[in-house]
Design a protein around this motif. Structure first.
Motif, PDB file in Angstrom:
ATOM      1  N   MET A   1       0.824  -1.205   0.000  1.00  0.00           N
ATOM      2  CA  MET A   1       0.000   0.000   0.000  1.00  0.00           C
ATOM      3  C   MET A   1       0.861   1.258   0.000  1.00  0.00           C
ATOM      4  O   MET A   1       0.618   2.199  -0.760  1.00  0.00           O
ATOM      5  CB  MET A   1      -0.941   0.005   1.213  1.00  0.00           C
ATOM      6  N   LEU A   2       1.891   1.280   0.855  1.00  0.00           N
ATOM      7  CA  LEU A   2       2.762   2.456   0.922  1.00  0.00           C
ATOM      8  C   LEU A   2       3.501   2.664  -0.397  1.00  0.00           C
ATOM      9  O   LEU A   2       3.662   3.800  -0.863  1.00  0.00           O
ATOM     10  CB  LEU A   2       3.757   2.297   2.070  1.00  0.00           C
ATOM     11  N   THR A   3       3.915   1.563  -1.020  1.00  0.00           N
ATOM     12  CA  THR A   3       4.596   1.662  -2.315  1.00  0.00           C
ATOM     13  C   THR A   3       3.663   2.225  -3.373  1.00  0.00           C
ATOM     14  O   THR A   3       4.064   3.054  -4.207  1.00  0.00           O
ATOM     15  CB  THR A   3       5.116   0.280  -2.745  1.00  0.00           C
ATOM     16  N   THR A   4       2.403   1.823  -3.339  1.00  0.00           N
ATOM     17  CA  THR A   4       1.424   2.324  -4.306  1.00  0.00           C
ATOM     18  C   THR A   4       1.195   3.818  -4.120  1.00  0.00           C
ATOM     19  O   THR A   4       1.135   4.580  -5.098  1.00  0.00           O
ATOM     20  CB  THR A   4       0.092   1.566  -4.154  1.00  0.00           C
ATOM     21  N   VAL A   5       1.054   4.243  -2.877  1.00  0.00           N
ATOM     22  CA  VAL A   5       0.884   5.674  -2.591  1.00  0.00           C
ATOM     23  C   VAL A   5       2.089   6.460  -3.092  1.00  0.00           C
ATOM     24  O   VAL A   5       1.948   7.514  -3.723  1.00  0.00           O
ATOM     25  CB  VAL A   5       0.683   5.895  -1.076  1.00  0.00           C
ATOM     26  N   ARG A   6       3.263   5.921  -2.828  1.00  0.00           N
ATOM     27  CA  ARG A   6       4.493   6.585  -3.263  1.00  0.00           C
ATOM     28  C   ARG A   6       4.527   6.726  -4.781  1.00  0.00           C
ATOM     29  O   ARG A   6       4.871   7.785  -5.303  1.00  0.00           O
ATOM     30  CB  ARG A   6       5.693   5.772  -2.765  1.00  0.00           C
ATOM     31  N   ILE A 273       8.170  15.148  -0.753  1.00  0.00           N
ATOM     32  CA  ILE A 273       8.379  15.204  -2.202  1.00  0.00           C
ATOM     33  C   ILE A 273       9.583  14.367  -2.592  1.00  0.00           C
ATOM     34  O   ILE A 273       9.549  13.612  -3.579  1.00  0.00           O
ATOM     35  CB  ILE A 273       8.570  16.671  -2.644  1.00  0.00           C
ATOM     36  N   ARG A 274      10.645  14.459  -1.821  1.00  0.00           N
ATOM     37  CA  ARG A 274      11.864  13.688  -2.106  1.00  0.00           C
ATOM     38  C   ARG A 274      11.569  12.194  -2.026  1.00  0.00           C
ATOM     39  O   ARG A 274      12.014  11.413  -2.876  1.00  0.00           O
ATOM     40  CB  ARG A 274      12.937  14.096  -1.101  1.00  0.00           C
ATOM     41  N   TRP A 275      10.811  11.795  -1.021  1.00  0.00           N
ATOM     42  CA  TRP A 275      10.449  10.385  -0.861  1.00  0.00           C
ATOM     43  C   TRP A 275       9.595   9.906  -2.030  1.00  0.00           C
ATOM     44  O   TRP A 275       9.820   8.831  -2.583  1.00  0.00           O
ATOM     45  CB  TRP A 275       9.686  10.229   0.460  1.00  0.00           C
ATOM     46  N   ALA A 276       8.627  10.734  -2.443  1.00  0.00           N
ATOM     47  CA  ALA A 276       7.706  10.321  -3.496  1.00  0.00           C
ATOM     48  C   ALA A 276       8.395  10.229  -4.854  1.00  0.00           C
ATOM     49  O   ALA A 276       8.070   9.348  -5.660  1.00  0.00           O
ATOM     50  CB  ALA A 276       6.541  11.308  -3.579  1.00  0.00           C
ATOM     51  N   MET A 277       9.338  11.110  -5.121  1.00  0.00           N
ATOM     52  CA  MET A 277       9.940  11.179  -6.448  1.00  0.00           C
ATOM     53  C   MET A 277      11.224  10.364  -6.566  1.00  0.00           C
ATOM     54  O   MET A 277      11.831  10.316  -7.642  1.00  0.00           O
ATOM     55  CB  MET A 277      10.193  12.633  -6.839  1.00  0.00           C
ATOM     56  N   THR A 278      11.652   9.726  -5.482  1.00  0.00           N
ATOM     57  CA  THR A 278      12.810   8.838  -5.538  1.00  0.00           C
ATOM     58  C   THR A 278      12.309   7.401  -5.644  1.00  0.00           C
ATOM     59  O   THR A 278      11.620   6.923  -4.746  1.00  0.00           O
ATOM     60  CB  THR A 278      13.677   8.980  -4.276  1.00  0.00           C
ATOM     61  N   PRO A 279      12.614   6.715  -6.738  1.00  0.00           N
ATOM     62  CA  PRO A 279      12.125   5.335  -6.875  1.00  0.00           C
ATOM     63  C   PRO A 279      12.640   4.458  -5.734  1.00  0.00           C
ATOM     64  O   PRO A 279      13.796   4.592  -5.304  1.00  0.00           O
ATOM     65  CB  PRO A 279      12.720   4.874  -8.213  1.00  0.00           C
ATOM     66  N   PRO A 280      11.812   3.567  -5.196  1.00  0.00           N
ATOM     67  CA  PRO A 280      12.261   2.666  -4.139  1.00  0.00           C
ATOM     68  C   PRO A 280      13.344   1.744  -4.674  1.00  0.00           C
ATOM     69  O   PRO A 280      13.380   1.426  -5.864  1.00  0.00           O
ATOM     70  CB  PRO A 280      11.003   1.894  -3.750  1.00  0.00           C
ATOM     71  N   PRO A 281      14.258   1.299  -3.828  1.00  0.00           N
ATOM     72  CA  PRO A 281      15.322   0.406  -4.296  1.00  0.00           C
ATOM     73  C   PRO A 281      14.765  -0.914  -4.797  1.00  0.00           C
ATOM     74  O   PRO A 281      13.800  -1.447  -4.238  1.00  0.00           O
ATOM     75  CB  PRO A 281      16.176   0.200  -3.026  1.00  0.00           C
ATOM     76  N   ARG A 282      15.368  -1.399  -5.857  1.00  0.00           N
ATOM     77  CA  ARG A 282      14.931  -2.685  -6.412  1.00  0.00           C
ATOM     78  C   ARG A 282      15.416  -3.826  -5.502  1.00  0.00           C
ATOM     79  O   ARG A 282      16.534  -3.785  -5.011  1.00  0.00           O
ATOM     80  CB  ARG A 282      15.516  -2.867  -7.806  1.00  0.00           C
TER      81      ARG A 282
END
Length: 286
Positions: A1-6, A273-282
């Protein structure tokens, strides 16, 4: 869910800033091989890639509006009221291309902007002629923008630079400014402060400048649901302005509120904003 929001938040922000062709433009800028104006370790890449630019960019627009010739050119030719997002997207693309793109792509972007500036001429309501390609006027726009970006990064950046780093940032921006036609742009922070001070006698808050401030701060073309978040960015953009600029625009200073409410809100918003626009690590392969 958090990943989807991000992902949804990051995509929405990116669409606003970069426009519908953003993904294609981003791929061209970053994936095209060739020499760049700025190496990966240069400070301009650090500053222009940080979420603090959301606050710095808005503060820069407010500060730039105080030169009556610059404001007349914007009011008469930029279409910022009719197409504010288009103007933002064109500006952000120019910054991205000149900061991260190939040298050839950066030069093409500069040549395109210089062609537009060459055609923009007019007269203010007070009868003063202006020309957007005037090196002196370009110098004001550059100095106000560079100072605003620098101070926003110093206050809200993920990893603020040291004094030498910010001097190097000013030197980096001078490379782009010279290409645009600015004569002898400042190359360190001390020279930047002196250059800004040299324009003070030319500045005034015209009715057009105050109208632009009201539009940017209180009437943004945004859904009501997100206006409180924009309001937090706008309040921090105002707080970033020099006191003399705030006074000219009739924007009051309330130190206690700014210290305990406005600035903390700015930190939270830029981190989000920084959290949202930085792709999560693979995830690593098993």
């Amino acid at each position: 869910m958090l990943t989807t929001v991000r992902e949804h938040l990051g995509q929405a922000l990116f669409r606003r800033v970069a426009g519908p062709d953003g993904p294609t433009t981003r791929a061209r800028i970053h994936d095209t091989p060739g020499p760049r104006w700025f190496a990966p370790e240069r400070p301009i890449r650090t500053v222009h890639g940080d979420a603090s630019m959301f606050i710095g960019g808005l503060s820069a627009l407010l500060l730039q509006s105080l030169h009556p010739l610059a404001m007349a050119a914007v009011a008469g030719h930029s279409g910022y009221r009719g197409d504010p997002w288009g103007r933002l997207q064109r500006t952000s693309t120019f910054l991205a291309v000149t900061t991260y793109g190939t040298a050839a792509d950066a030069q093409r972007a500069v040549d395109h902007v210089r062609g537009i500036h060459e055609r923009i001429r007019g007269t203010t309501a007070g009868g003063m002629p202006y020309h957007a390609a005037d090196p002196h006027l370009l110098g004001w726009v550059h100095a106000a923008e560079t100072d605003s970006f620098l101070r926003a990064h110093e206050r809200y950046g993920a990893a603020p630079l040291d004094s030498a780093g910010y001097d190097a940032y000013v030197a980096d921006t001078a490379r782009v400014a010279e290409a645009l036609g600015v004569s002898d742009p400042p190359r360190d922070r001390h020279a930047l402060a002196e250059r800004l001070a040299s324009y003070r006698r030319e500045l005034t808050a015209t009715p057009e400048a105050r109208a632009a401030a009201r539009f940017l701060l209180f009437r943004p073309p945004l859904p009501l649901a997100v206006r409180p978040l924009y309001g937090g960015l706008a309040a921090n953009a105002v707080a970033l302005l020099p006191d003399w600029a705030r006074g000219m625009l009739w924007l009051p200073r309330v130190p206690v509120v700014e210290q305990f409410a406005v600035r903390p809100a700015g930190q939270v918003l830029t981190r989000t904003i920084r959290w949202a626009m930085t792709p999560p690590p693979r995830p690593r392969p098993a």
